[in-house]
Write an enzyme that holds these catalytic residues in place. Structure first.
Site, PDB file in Angstrom:
ATOM      1  N   SER A  49       0.840  -1.200   0.000  1.00  0.00           N
ATOM      2  CA  SER A  49       0.000   0.000   0.000  1.00  0.00           C
ATOM      3  C   SER A  49       0.875   1.250   0.000  1.00  0.00           C
ATOM      4  O   SER A  49       1.675   1.446  -0.913  1.00  0.00           O
ATOM      5  CB  SER A  49      -0.964  -0.045   1.186  1.00  0.00           C
ATOM      6  N   HIS A  52      -8.442   1.630  -0.575  1.00  0.00           N
ATOM      7  CA  HIS A  52      -8.312   0.719  -1.719  1.00  0.00           C
ATOM      8  C   HIS A  52      -9.663   0.223  -2.225  1.00  0.00           C
ATOM      9  O   HIS A  52      -9.815  -0.929  -2.628  1.00  0.00           O
ATOM     10  CB  HIS A  52      -7.371  -0.446  -1.388  1.00  0.00           C
TER      11      HIS A  52
END
Length: 304
Positions: free
Chosen positions: A87, A191
Protein backbone atom coordinates in the site's frame (compact mmCIF):
# COMPACT_ATOMS: atom_id res chain seq x y z
CA UNK A 1 18.80 -12.27 -4.26
CA UNK A 2 17.41 -10.23 -1.37
CA UNK A 3 14.08 -8.40 -1.50
CA UNK A 4 13.61 -5.19 0.48
CA UNK A 5 10.06 -4.75 1.78
CA UNK A 6 8.35 -1.54 2.97
CA UNK A 7 5.37 -1.94 5.33
CA UNK A 8 2.03 -0.20 5.02
CA UNK A 9 -0.38 1.67 7.24
CA UNK A 10 -1.04 -0.03 10.56
CA UNK A 11 2.61 -0.93 11.15
CA UNK A 12 3.31 2.34 12.98
CA UNK A 13 3.72 2.44 16.77
CA UNK A 14 4.30 5.24 19.29
CA UNK A 15 7.96 6.01 19.86
CA UNK A 16 9.16 3.84 17.00
CA UNK A 17 11.72 6.39 15.76
CA UNK A 18 13.38 7.02 19.13
CA UNK A 19 16.14 4.39 18.81
CA UNK A 20 16.83 5.30 15.19
CA UNK A 21 17.59 8.91 16.08
CA UNK A 22 20.71 7.64 17.85
CA UNK A 23 22.21 7.17 14.36
CA UNK A 24 23.25 10.64 13.14
CA UNK A 25 22.73 9.81 9.46
CA UNK A 26 19.20 8.55 10.13
CA UNK A 27 18.37 11.60 12.25
CA UNK A 28 19.57 13.92 9.48
CA UNK A 29 17.62 11.98 6.86
CA UNK A 30 14.41 12.08 8.89
CA UNK A 31 14.75 15.83 9.38
CA UNK A 32 15.12 16.39 5.63
CA UNK A 33 12.21 14.06 4.88
CA UNK A 34 10.05 15.96 7.38
CA UNK A 35 10.83 19.20 5.58
CA UNK A 36 9.94 17.69 2.19
CA UNK A 37 6.58 16.43 3.40
CA UNK A 38 5.70 19.41 5.57
CA UNK A 39 4.99 16.92 8.35
CA UNK A 40 7.17 16.63 11.46
CA UNK A 41 7.74 12.88 11.29
CA UNK A 42 10.49 13.08 13.92
CA UNK A 43 8.08 14.48 16.50
CA UNK A 44 5.30 12.09 15.53
CA UNK A 45 7.67 9.12 15.61
CA UNK A 46 8.95 9.95 19.09
CA UNK A 47 6.30 11.92 20.99
CA UNK A 48 2.85 11.43 19.44
CA UNK A 49 0.42 8.93 20.89
CA UNK A 50 -1.29 6.04 19.11
CA UNK A 51 -4.41 8.04 18.23
CA UNK A 52 -2.37 10.82 16.64
CA UNK A 53 -0.28 8.53 14.46
CA UNK A 54 -3.38 6.57 13.44
CA UNK A 55 -4.51 9.68 11.54
CA UNK A 56 -3.99 8.85 7.86
CA UNK A 57 -2.45 12.25 7.11
CA UNK A 58 0.18 11.57 9.79
CA UNK A 59 0.65 7.81 9.53
CA UNK A 60 1.45 7.72 5.83
CA UNK A 61 4.30 10.30 5.81
CA UNK A 62 5.65 8.77 9.03
CA UNK A 63 5.80 5.29 7.51
CA UNK A 64 7.36 6.34 4.22
CA UNK A 65 9.97 8.50 5.94
CA UNK A 66 10.86 5.63 8.27
CA UNK A 67 11.14 3.20 5.38
CA UNK A 68 13.40 5.51 3.37
CA UNK A 69 15.65 6.53 6.27
CA UNK A 70 16.15 3.01 7.61
CA UNK A 71 16.48 1.60 4.09
CA UNK A 72 19.24 4.10 3.36
CA UNK A 73 20.95 3.19 6.66
CA UNK A 74 21.10 -0.40 5.40
CA UNK A 75 21.74 0.08 1.68
CA UNK A 76 23.49 3.44 1.40
CA UNK A 77 23.17 4.61 -2.20
CA UNK A 78 22.72 1.07 -3.53
CA UNK A 79 19.34 0.01 -4.88
CA UNK A 80 17.64 -3.22 -3.79
CA UNK A 81 17.84 -6.21 -6.13
CA UNK A 82 14.08 -6.53 -5.55
CA UNK A 83 11.83 -3.96 -3.89
CA UNK A 84 8.17 -4.06 -2.92
CA UNK A 85 5.95 -2.07 -0.59
CA UNK A 86 2.51 -2.76 0.83
CA UNK A 87 0.00 0.00 0.00
CA UNK A 88 1.61 3.32 1.04
CA UNK A 89 4.85 1.35 1.37
CA UNK A 90 4.99 1.40 -2.44
CA UNK A 91 6.20 5.00 -2.24
CA UNK A 92 9.07 3.97 0.04
CA UNK A 93 9.95 1.08 -2.26
CA UNK A 94 9.85 3.40 -5.28
CA UNK A 95 12.29 5.78 -3.59
CA UNK A 96 14.71 3.01 -2.60
CA UNK A 97 14.50 1.62 -6.16
CA UNK A 98 15.39 5.02 -7.64
CA UNK A 99 12.03 5.68 -9.32
CA UNK A 100 11.39 8.72 -7.11
CA UNK A 101 13.72 11.04 -5.27
CA UNK A 102 13.32 10.84 -1.52
CA UNK A 103 11.91 14.38 -1.49
CA UNK A 104 9.38 13.61 -4.25
CA UNK A 105 8.24 10.46 -2.44
CA UNK A 106 7.61 12.54 0.68
CA UNK A 107 5.76 15.27 -1.21
CA UNK A 108 3.54 12.64 -2.83
CA UNK A 109 2.83 10.77 0.40
CA UNK A 110 1.81 14.01 2.10
CA UNK A 111 -0.76 14.57 -0.67
CA UNK A 112 -1.83 10.92 -0.59
CA UNK A 113 -2.39 10.83 3.16
CA UNK A 114 -4.30 14.11 3.28
CA UNK A 115 -6.41 13.21 0.23
CA UNK A 116 -7.33 9.76 1.56
CA UNK A 117 -8.26 11.24 4.93
CA UNK A 118 -10.46 13.82 3.19
CA UNK A 119 -12.10 11.19 0.99
CA UNK A 120 -12.89 9.06 4.04
CA UNK A 121 -14.35 12.05 5.90
CA UNK A 122 -16.50 13.06 2.94
CA UNK A 123 -18.09 9.64 2.42
CA UNK A 124 -20.63 7.77 4.50
CA UNK A 125 -19.23 5.89 7.49
CA UNK A 126 -16.81 3.25 6.22
CA UNK A 127 -14.43 0.78 7.78
CA UNK A 128 -12.18 -2.24 7.19
CA UNK A 129 -11.83 -5.65 8.83
CA UNK A 130 -9.23 -8.41 8.68
CA UNK A 131 -10.53 -11.89 7.92
CA UNK A 132 -8.20 -14.58 9.22
CA UNK A 133 -8.60 -18.15 8.03
CA UNK A 134 -11.67 -19.76 6.55
CA UNK A 135 -12.21 -21.24 3.11
CA UNK A 136 -11.34 -18.81 0.31
CA UNK A 137 -14.64 -19.48 -1.44
CA UNK A 138 -16.64 -18.92 1.72
CA UNK A 139 -14.80 -15.68 2.41
CA UNK A 140 -15.40 -14.41 -1.13
CA UNK A 141 -19.09 -15.30 -0.90
CA UNK A 142 -19.45 -13.51 2.44
CA UNK A 143 -17.85 -10.35 1.07
CA UNK A 144 -20.10 -10.39 -1.98
CA UNK A 145 -23.23 -10.92 0.11
CA UNK A 146 -22.38 -7.87 2.23
CA UNK A 147 -21.28 -5.69 -0.70
CA UNK A 148 -17.70 -5.50 0.58
CA UNK A 149 -14.43 -5.26 -1.34
CA UNK A 150 -11.38 -7.48 -0.69
CA UNK A 151 -9.20 -4.38 -0.31
CA UNK A 152 -6.03 -6.24 0.74
CA UNK A 153 -5.45 -9.83 -0.33
CA UNK A 154 -2.42 -10.48 1.83
CA UNK A 155 -1.90 -14.20 1.38
CA UNK A 156 -1.24 -16.63 4.24
CA UNK A 157 -5.01 -16.88 4.80
CA UNK A 158 -5.54 -13.15 5.38
CA UNK A 159 -7.95 -10.87 3.52
CA UNK A 160 -8.91 -7.34 4.54
CA UNK A 161 -12.46 -6.36 3.66
CA UNK A 162 -13.57 -2.77 3.19
CA UNK A 163 -16.86 -0.97 2.70
CA UNK A 164 -19.60 0.70 4.69
CA UNK A 165 -19.44 0.55 8.46
CA UNK A 166 -22.83 -1.17 8.54
CA UNK A 167 -21.60 -3.92 6.21
CA UNK A 168 -18.42 -4.41 8.24
CA UNK A 169 -20.49 -4.65 11.43
CA UNK A 170 -22.64 -7.32 9.78
CA UNK A 171 -19.56 -9.29 8.72
CA UNK A 172 -18.11 -9.13 12.24
CA UNK A 173 -21.42 -10.35 13.65
CA UNK A 174 -21.66 -13.23 11.17
CA UNK A 175 -18.15 -14.28 10.05
CA UNK A 176 -17.47 -16.92 7.39
CA UNK A 177 -17.14 -20.48 8.69
CA UNK A 178 -13.85 -21.21 10.49
CA UNK A 179 -12.73 -17.58 10.14
CA UNK A 180 -12.08 -14.76 12.59
CA UNK A 181 -13.06 -11.20 11.65
CA UNK A 182 -11.37 -8.28 13.39
CA UNK A 183 -12.44 -4.71 12.66
CA UNK A 184 -9.44 -2.45 12.06
CA UNK A 185 -8.90 0.97 13.60
CA UNK A 186 -8.72 2.90 10.33
CA UNK A 187 -10.34 6.08 9.06
CA UNK A 188 -12.13 4.61 6.06
CA UNK A 189 -12.43 2.05 3.28
CA UNK A 190 -9.02 2.34 1.66
CA UNK A 191 -8.31 0.72 -1.72
CA UNK A 192 -11.97 0.86 -2.75
CA UNK A 193 -14.07 3.17 -4.90
CA UNK A 194 -14.62 5.34 -1.81
CA UNK A 195 -11.06 6.60 -2.45
CA UNK A 196 -11.63 7.76 -6.05
CA UNK A 197 -11.52 11.48 -5.05
CA UNK A 198 -8.06 10.91 -3.54
CA UNK A 199 -6.81 9.43 -6.82
CA UNK A 200 -7.50 12.72 -8.59
CA UNK A 201 -5.48 14.70 -6.03
CA UNK A 202 -2.55 12.28 -6.17
CA UNK A 203 -2.64 12.20 -9.98
CA UNK A 204 -2.33 15.99 -10.08
CA UNK A 205 0.64 15.89 -7.69
CA UNK A 206 2.29 13.05 -9.61
CA UNK A 207 2.10 15.08 -12.82
CA UNK A 208 4.75 17.41 -11.38
CA UNK A 209 7.22 14.54 -10.83
CA UNK A 210 9.69 13.10 -13.37
CA UNK A 211 10.16 9.43 -12.39
CA UNK A 212 13.17 7.33 -13.42
CA UNK A 213 13.21 3.66 -14.33
CA UNK A 214 13.79 1.30 -11.39
CA UNK A 215 17.36 0.32 -10.55
CA UNK A 216 16.45 -3.31 -9.96
CA UNK A 217 13.15 -5.19 -9.84
CA UNK A 218 10.18 -3.21 -8.48
CA UNK A 219 6.99 -5.20 -7.86
CA UNK A 220 3.52 -3.68 -8.20
CA UNK A 221 0.66 -4.11 -5.72
CA UNK A 222 -1.78 -4.26 -8.63
CA UNK A 223 -0.77 -7.73 -9.80
CA UNK A 224 2.68 -8.55 -8.40
CA UNK A 225 4.27 -7.82 -11.77
CA UNK A 226 7.78 -6.37 -12.12
CA UNK A 227 7.55 -2.81 -13.45
CA UNK A 228 10.45 -1.69 -15.63
CA UNK A 229 9.21 1.77 -16.62
CA UNK A 230 9.22 4.64 -14.14
CA UNK A 231 6.16 6.37 -15.61
CA UNK A 232 4.21 3.11 -15.39
CA UNK A 233 5.39 2.52 -11.82
CA UNK A 234 4.17 5.95 -10.73
CA UNK A 235 0.85 5.60 -12.56
CA UNK A 236 0.27 2.27 -10.84
CA UNK A 237 0.98 3.79 -7.42
CA UNK A 238 -1.60 6.52 -8.12
CA UNK A 239 -4.28 4.08 -9.28
CA UNK A 240 -3.66 1.73 -6.37
CA UNK A 241 -5.26 4.18 -3.93
CA UNK A 242 -8.71 3.08 -5.14
CA UNK A 243 -7.90 -0.51 -6.09
CA UNK A 244 -7.18 -3.66 -4.05
CA UNK A 245 -3.67 -4.51 -2.87
CA UNK A 246 -2.56 -7.96 -4.05
CA UNK A 247 0.29 -8.66 -1.67
CA UNK A 248 -0.29 -12.37 -2.19
CA UNK A 249 0.76 -11.93 -5.82
CA UNK A 250 3.83 -9.92 -4.78
CA UNK A 251 4.96 -12.82 -2.60
CA UNK A 252 4.30 -15.29 -5.40
CA UNK A 253 6.40 -13.12 -7.73
CA UNK A 254 9.28 -13.06 -5.26
CA UNK A 255 9.27 -16.85 -5.11
CA UNK A 256 9.22 -17.06 -8.92
CA UNK A 257 12.14 -14.62 -9.12
CA UNK A 258 14.18 -16.84 -6.82
CA UNK A 259 14.39 -14.44 -3.90
CA UNK A 260 16.61 -16.03 -1.23
CA UNK A 261 16.00 -13.63 1.64
CA UNK A 262 13.76 -10.79 2.83
CA UNK A 263 14.52 -7.63 4.75
CA UNK A 264 11.60 -5.52 5.95
CA UNK A 265 12.66 -1.96 6.72
CA UNK A 266 11.33 -0.24 9.83
CA UNK A 267 8.83 -0.52 11.32
CA UNK A 268 9.35 -4.14 10.33
CA UNK A 269 7.40 -7.22 11.35
CA UNK A 270 4.07 -7.32 9.50
CA UNK A 271 5.31 -8.35 6.06
CA UNK A 272 7.95 -10.76 7.33
CA UNK A 273 5.21 -12.31 9.46
CA UNK A 274 3.08 -12.95 6.36
CA UNK A 275 6.13 -14.31 4.52
CA UNK A 276 6.86 -16.87 7.23
CA UNK A 277 3.59 -18.56 6.30
CA UNK A 278 3.45 -17.89 2.54
CA UNK A 279 7.18 -18.04 1.69
CA UNK A 280 8.25 -20.84 4.00
CA UNK A 281 11.98 -21.46 4.19
CA UNK A 282 12.98 -17.99 2.96
CA UNK A 283 15.04 -16.29 5.71
CA UNK A 284 13.80 -12.88 6.80
CA UNK A 285 14.96 -9.98 8.95
CA UNK A 286 12.64 -7.26 10.23
CA UNK A 287 14.24 -3.92 11.11
CA UNK A 288 12.71 -2.67 14.34
CA UNK A 289 15.70 -0.93 15.93
CA UNK A 290 19.29 -0.26 14.81
CA UNK A 291 20.27 -3.47 16.61
CA UNK A 292 18.69 -5.38 13.71
CA UNK A 293 21.00 -3.84 11.09
CA UNK A 294 23.78 -6.35 11.74
CA UNK A 295 21.56 -9.33 10.92
CA UNK A 296 20.21 -7.55 7.83
CA UNK A 297 23.73 -6.76 6.58
CA UNK A 298 24.76 -10.35 7.16
CA UNK A 299 21.82 -11.54 5.06
CA UNK A 300 22.77 -9.12 2.28
CA UNK A 301 26.42 -10.15 2.33
CA UNK A 302 25.59 -13.83 2.16
CA UNK A 303 22.91 -13.54 -0.53
CA UNK A 304 23.07 -16.28 -3.13
Amino acid sequence: MIAILCPGQGAQAPGMLAPWLELPEVAASLSALSDAAGVDVVRHGTQSDADTIRDTAVAQPLLVATAIATGRALLGDSAPAVAAGHSVGELGAAALAGVLSDADAMRLVAVRGAAMAAAAAASEATSMAAILGGDAGDVAAALESHGLTPANVNGAGQVVAAGTKAAIDALVAEPPARARVIELQVAGAFHTTFMVPAVADLHAAAATVAPANPRGVLLSNADGAPVADGEDALARIVRQVANPVRWDLCMEAMLQLGVTGLIEVAPGGVLTGLAKRAMKGVPAVALKTPDDLAAARDLLENAA
